[in-house]
Design an enzyme around this catalytic site. Structure first.
Site, PDB file in Angstrom:
ATOM      1  N   ASN A  53       0.863  -1.184   0.000  1.00 34.29           N
ATOM      2  CA  ASN A  53       0.000   0.000   0.000  1.00 34.29           C
ATOM      3  C   ASN A  53       0.900   1.235   0.000  1.00 34.29           C
ATOM      4  O   ASN A  53       1.492   1.570   1.022  1.00 34.29           O
ATOM      5  CB  ASN A  53      -0.888  -0.022   1.257  1.00 34.29           C
ATOM      6  CG  ASN A  53      -1.703   1.240   1.411  1.00 34.29           C
ATOM      7  OD1 ASN A  53      -1.818   2.046   0.485  1.00 34.29           O
ATOM      8  ND2 ASN A  53      -2.286   1.426   2.594  1.00 34.29           N
ATOM      9  N   LYS A 110       0.094   4.275  -0.315  1.00 38.17           N
ATOM     10  CA  LYS A 110      -0.577   5.458   0.247  1.00 38.17           C
ATOM     11  C   LYS A 110      -0.371   6.664  -0.683  1.00 38.17           C
ATOM     12  O   LYS A 110      -0.299   6.488  -1.897  1.00 38.17           O
ATOM     13  CB  LYS A 110      -0.099   5.730   1.674  1.00 38.17           C
ATOM     14  CG  LYS A 110      -0.121   4.473   2.539  1.00 38.17           C
ATOM     15  CD  LYS A 110       0.002   4.752   3.998  1.00 38.17           C
ATOM     16  CE  LYS A 110       0.141   3.438   4.740  1.00 38.17           C
ATOM     17  NZ  LYS A 110       0.030   3.597   6.171  1.00 38.17           N
ATOM     18  N   HIS A 155      -9.449   0.836   5.085  1.00 39.64           N
ATOM     19  CA  HIS A 155      -8.156   1.067   5.743  1.00 39.64           C
ATOM     20  C   HIS A 155      -8.385   1.991   6.947  1.00 39.64           C
ATOM     21  O   HIS A 155      -9.209   2.903   6.888  1.00 39.64           O
ATOM     22  CB  HIS A 155      -7.164   1.686   4.753  1.00 39.64           C
ATOM     23  CG  HIS A 155      -5.762   1.713   5.273  1.00 39.64           C
ATOM     24  ND1 HIS A 155      -5.330   2.651   6.179  1.00 39.64           N
ATOM     25  CD2 HIS A 155      -4.709   0.894   5.051  1.00 39.64           C
ATOM     26  CE1 HIS A 155      -4.053   2.407   6.472  1.00 39.64           C
ATOM     27  NE2 HIS A 155      -3.659   1.343   5.804  1.00 39.64           N
ATOM     28  N   GLU A 163      -6.857   4.457   7.971  1.00 41.83           N
ATOM     29  CA  GLU A 163      -6.720   5.891   7.670  1.00 41.83           C
ATOM     30  C   GLU A 163      -7.997   6.433   7.034  1.00 41.83           C
ATOM     31  O   GLU A 163      -8.358   7.597   7.229  1.00 41.83           O
ATOM     32  CB  GLU A 163      -5.483   6.118   6.772  1.00 41.83           C
ATOM     33  CG  GLU A 163      -4.196   5.916   7.570  1.00 41.83           C
ATOM     34  CD  GLU A 163      -3.005   5.435   6.768  1.00 41.83           C
ATOM     35  OE1 GLU A 163      -3.023   5.496   5.529  1.00 41.83           O
ATOM     36  OE2 GLU A 163      -2.027   4.972   7.402  1.00 41.83           O
ATOM     37  N   GLU A 178      -5.191  -5.292  10.627  1.00 45.37           N
ATOM     38  CA  GLU A 178      -4.166  -4.260  10.814  1.00 45.37           C
ATOM     39  C   GLU A 178      -4.419  -3.510  12.121  1.00 45.37           C
ATOM     40  O   GLU A 178      -5.208  -2.551  12.136  1.00 45.37           O
ATOM     41  CB  GLU A 178      -4.209  -3.263   9.656  1.00 45.37           C
ATOM     42  CG  GLU A 178      -3.959  -3.873   8.297  1.00 45.37           C
ATOM     43  CD  GLU A 178      -3.443  -2.823   7.327  1.00 45.37           C
ATOM     44  OE1 GLU A 178      -2.352  -3.024   6.787  1.00 45.37           O
ATOM     45  OE2 GLU A 178      -4.108  -1.794   7.141  1.00 45.37           O
ATOM     46  N   GLY A 188       2.459   2.127  10.611  1.00 48.50           N
ATOM     47  CA  GLY A 188       3.352   3.269  10.431  1.00 48.50           C
ATOM     48  C   GLY A 188       4.079   3.678  11.697  1.00 48.50           C
ATOM     49  O   GLY A 188       4.672   4.749  11.763  1.00 48.50           O
ATOM     50  N   SER A 219       3.539  -2.346  10.188  1.00 45.71           N
ATOM     51  CA  SER A 219       5.006  -2.313  10.322  1.00 45.71           C
ATOM     52  C   SER A 219       5.678  -3.634   9.959  1.00 45.71           C
ATOM     53  O   SER A 219       6.671  -4.025  10.571  1.00 45.71           O
ATOM     54  CB  SER A 219       5.415  -1.857  11.732  1.00 45.71           C
ATOM     55  OG  SER A 219       4.946  -0.537  11.964  1.00 45.71           O
TER      56      SER A 219
HETATM   57  C1  PEP Z   1      -0.726  -0.014   5.921  1.00 46.56           C
HETATM   58  O1  PEP Z   1      -0.756   1.130   5.540  1.00 46.56           O
HETATM   59  O2  PEP Z   1      -1.647  -0.784   5.600  1.00 46.56           O
HETATM   60  C2  PEP Z   1       0.382  -0.440   6.760  1.00 46.56           C
HETATM   61  C3  PEP Z   1       0.335  -1.637   7.292  1.00 46.56           C
HETATM   62  O3  PEP Z   1       1.413   0.443   6.935  1.00 46.56           O
HETATM   63  P1  PEP Z   1       2.851   0.136   7.603  1.00 46.56           P
HETATM   64  O4  PEP Z   1       3.357  -1.153   7.004  1.00 46.56           O
HETATM   65  O5  PEP Z   1       3.699   1.299   7.226  1.00 46.56           O
HETATM   66  O6  PEP Z   1       2.646   0.000   9.066  1.00 46.56           O
END
Ligand code: PEP
Length: 255
Positions: free
Chosen positions: A9, A11, A98, A100, A170, A176, A216
């Site tokens: 992803n 973003k 997601h 976000e 997630e 992040g 992460s």
């Molecule tokens: C994501 O945006 O779905 C995500 C898991 O980000 P990150 O790997 O940076 O934590």
């Protein structure tokens, strides 16, 4: 057998040239000698979708996903992008829900259910995201919340519909932040999700659904996370922006 998937992803990152280079570097690294790769999905920003489709379309191991879609098909919805548009570009997957989108754009379960329907109606595979904020985990309510998120957005589907969904667990506190769930925590939640689906649709359906871990994931922790019994790969944010690191994560998802 459930499909292993590693999705990146991106973003709201990368210039068009950088996006082109990133996808090209990963695609050209995995020449035909790599035979047991997971399904690899690039999820770039909307303006780059067509280009990334053109880079990947000769190789069925790769697919392209969007990061969101409208619940509507067409019409006066300024700024929105619909599932039929994505489909027409050659996009195969779409991330829905997601954290976000939930946090910054107020997307709730009822809306996400509509987006899931819009995606399925256009033969796009939703990558449906669920996961709890830190405060909910600290309050020991994380399993209840994640079960509710899954119910609200997916349990209206018939068995044939939910079988087409990919789920990404997630935990918001791991996205992040550099703070990853332990493989134990990931496995525990993936098993909770699968059991919840089994309770509604039966074991066979639940066993057929890929559940990805996100939060992460990096080249150092991917192997351990992906080796958990109910973890079928990963949805990767930051580390998917670095070709060499993403390549290592893909390798960790190989059989
Ligand atoms: C994501 O945006 O779905 C995500 C898991 O980000 P990150 O790997 O940076 O934590």
């Amino acid at each position: 057998m459930r499909q292993k998937i590693v999705a990146g992803n991106w973003k709201m990152n990368k210039t068009p040239e950088e996006a082109h280079q990133l996808a090209s570097a990963v695609v050209s690294f995995f020449d035909q000698q790599y035979t047991s790769l997971p399904k690899i999905i690039f999820c770039p920003p909307f303006p780059y979708l067509a280009d990334i489709v053109s880079i990947t379309k000769h190789d069925t191991r790769f697919s392209v996903g969007a990061q969101n879609c409208s619940e509507h098909q067409w019409g006066a919805y300024t700024g929105e992008v619909s599932a039929p548009m994505l489909k027409a570009l050659g996009v195969k997957y779409v991330i829905i829900g997601h954290s976000e989108r939930r946090q910054y754009f107020g997307e709730d379960g009822a809306l996400l259910a509509q987006k899931v329907d819009a995606a399925l109606a256009n033969n796009l595979t939703p990558v449906f995201c669920c996961g709890e904020p830190l405060i909910v985990r600290e309050d020991n309510k994380h399993t209840d919340l994640v079960k509710t998120q899954v119910e609200e957005a997916l349990f209206h589907l018939p068995a044939e519909g939910i079988k087409k969904i990919v789920i990404a667990y997630e935990p918001v506190w791991a996205i992040g932040t550099g703070k990853t769930a332990t493989s134990q925590q990931a496995q525990e939640m993936h098993a909770v999700i699968r059991k919840h689906i089994a309770g509604r649709y039966g074991k066979e359906v639940a066993e057929s659904i890929s559940i990805l871990y996100g939060g992460s994931v990096n080249a150092g922790n991917a192997k351990e996370l992906f080796s958990c019994a109910d973890v079928d790969g990963g949805l990767v944010g930051g580390a998917s922006l670095k070709p060499n690191e993403f390549i290592e994560i893909i390798k960790a998802g190989s059989n």
